[in-house]
Design a protein around this motif. Sequence first.
Motif, PDB file in Angstrom:
ATOM      1  N   CYS A 255      43.056  42.333  23.001  1.00  0.00           N
ATOM      2  CA  CYS A 255      41.458  42.149  23.234  1.00  0.00           C
ATOM      3  C   CYS A 255      41.432  40.799  22.940  1.00  0.00           C
ATOM      4  O   CYS A 255      41.078  40.509  21.621  1.00  0.00           O
ATOM      5  CB  CYS A 255      40.662  43.192  22.609  1.00  0.00           C
ATOM      6  N   HIS A 257      39.033  38.904  23.631  1.00  0.00           N
ATOM      7  CA  HIS A 257      37.828  38.646  23.100  1.00  0.00           C
ATOM      8  C   HIS A 257      37.626  38.632  21.542  1.00  0.00           C
ATOM      9  O   HIS A 257      36.729  38.013  21.084  1.00  0.00           O
ATOM     10  CB  HIS A 257      36.829  39.459  23.833  1.00  0.00           C
ATOM     11  N   CYS A 294      42.991  44.063  28.822  1.00  0.00           N
ATOM     12  CA  CYS A 294      41.897  44.818  28.077  1.00  0.00           C
ATOM     13  C   CYS A 294      40.787  44.977  29.248  1.00  0.00           C
ATOM     14  O   CYS A 294      40.287  44.018  29.814  1.00  0.00           O
ATOM     15  CB  CYS A 294      41.395  43.824  26.902  1.00  0.00           C
ATOM     16  N   CYS A 296      37.655  45.881  27.971  1.00  0.00           N
ATOM     17  CA  CYS A 296      36.337  46.217  27.269  1.00  0.00           C
ATOM     18  C   CYS A 296      35.314  45.237  27.823  1.00  0.00           C
ATOM     19  O   CYS A 296      35.813  44.295  28.799  1.00  0.00           O
ATOM     20  CB  CYS A 296      36.620  45.849  25.820  1.00  0.00           C
ATOM     21  N   CYS A 299      35.793  41.269  27.789  1.00  0.00           N
ATOM     22  CA  CYS A 299      37.069  40.877  28.362  1.00  0.00           C
ATOM     23  C   CYS A 299      36.856  40.766  29.863  1.00  0.00           C
ATOM     24  O   CYS A 299      37.170  39.871  30.726  1.00  0.00           O
ATOM     25  CB  CYS A 299      38.310  41.446  28.173  1.00  0.00           C
TER      26      CYS A 299
HETATM   27 ZN   LIG Z   1      38.631  43.171  25.306  1.00  0.00          ZN
END
Ligand SMILES: [Zn+2]
Length: 625
Positions: A255, A257, A294, A296, A299
Amino acid sequence: MIEVHYNAKASEVVVFAAEELTAYLERMLDPALDLEISLDSDSSVFAAGCNDSFRVRICADGENGGTIVGSNDRSVLLAVYDYLQYLGCRFLMPVRICEIVPRIGREHLAAVYEKQASYFHRGVCIEGADSFENIMDYIAWLPKAGFNSFFLQFKSPYAFLHRWYSHERNPYAEEEPYTQEDAQRDMVLFEQAAKKRGLLVHKAGHGWTGEVLGYQTVSWDTGAEPNEEQYRHRMAMIGGRRELFHGIPANTNLCYHNGDAVDAFAALVTKYARENPYMDYLHVWLADTHNNLCECEDCCKTTLSDQYVELLNEIDRRLTQEGLKTRIVFLLYQELLWPPEVSRLENPDRFVLMFAPISRTFEKSYELDGAQTALPEFHRNQVTLPVNLGENMAFLRAWQKIFTGSGFVYDYPLGRAHYGDFGYVHIARVLNADIRKLDEMGLDGYISCQELRAAFPNALPNYVMGHTLFQKNCPVEELIREYYRACYDADAKAVLDYLSRLSELSSCDYVNGKSARCDADIAARMEEAVRCCEAFAETVRRHQGEDGAWESIYWEVLEYHRNYVILFARTLKALAEGDQAQADQKWEILREYICKNEEKYQPYLDVYRVLEVTQNYTGLHRQKS
Ligand SMILES: [Zn+2]
């Protein structure tokens, strides 16, 4: 007496060049002959910033010797091998016994010429299953074929050595222990061998993401140590879950981010750069597969390439802070083929672009007009990689709009694709055509990600690769004929016709699973390939004595290859006819044959890799026993 002189302050590379020149000339010349040659490394007599260059002036105007001058230490060694080839030596394969060293007279020594390498980056990256000797032999061969770089993947080449010593996929060989400590020890010797030849050393690549997750990642093995809880927050979230991608740390993305993941990544790279001052190029790549990004919320607001560029900028800031000049190679492949939308490299001089069209076809050479092709739309975790050469080129051009620094191609003709070209003549020609286009692609070289044991039926593709990278306008058909003459002497033309025909009949794409499995055309071509091999039996066997001894290793390997192609083509014919059970059964016969013979023909065919490719890409299955 042969005397080779050099400056008292000469580097180990020049000293080695002198040893090599002396040793070869002593084998080639009458010992009573007097000859004095001086070697010198002097950049001032060449254009500033030129690629590897050298001047040879020996026995001109009746002199009793002469000079060899290189633009750097490595070029002196390259010049020595080049001059030896000028005198008739042939370094045909990365196998020590496969070289030709003629006896010559004094009248053949005269030479006055100058050469400059066409491209800066000319190298090979380790893949497949390799013994210690395979790797050492390969490093020794590289400068003989004009190469200047060697790439030891991961932080140590453990994966490739372990595959060999464990004899993965070969039930007839007894497993030998090989540990990560062994790999560390051997790596020092590989680096010494490379440095002794002035080769540029590339390191790392994949594995960083696994390390960020707490795994010592020196292969594509599944994660053994359960560090998952501690670093779970650093993993890419896919389908709502953060976990290893199919259990493999090297294939798991992060991830990006997550500041903690980026911090850990940058710290690992900086530490490695600090600890490896002799490394010339450090590769910083992400996970080794696609559709694993990822999902999320944060991201999804950006692209992987934007996140990658930010990560590279962070690494650059830290290296700068520590005064480290390490060059970083960044990779364009998989999702990273799509260029970043916003982020840009802040210190472009630190970076070298590496374009890896891993999913391309090898049926044809690069298509330069592909730059006109529109980029396919990006859909997170639903991308299909471009097979088409035009699309691959369009991605490169899009990146080059935002990065104008130097770059090279990282390609795979001898990693997978070559098993689909039975004759090796087709892939050699594609390689030559590809390398000639690098200038127009705005790239300054080529690193081949490949099996080191790729000399089956011979090492023509690797030979053409090295020679074309050094002199891109070398007349390739002449080079091919010269190679065949050196291997097969009076029957060179017959062998070239035979292997060219096998090349025409076989298909790189079919063996690599890039086309439909049921294919009447392929089935017919495979039947013809079997006939072609059978018809050639007599020509090959003329080179075997009544006691069974072969005239040379080239003929012996050619006969082994002929039998292999018959079994392989029969397997593919059944598969292309849609008879999976027959195909699997015939594949079993091929497997038995090459596994039982691997020890005898170890340097020529990488049995692990051809079996891995035929299982995972061609679509053949092991039968239940
Ligand atoms: Zn992420």
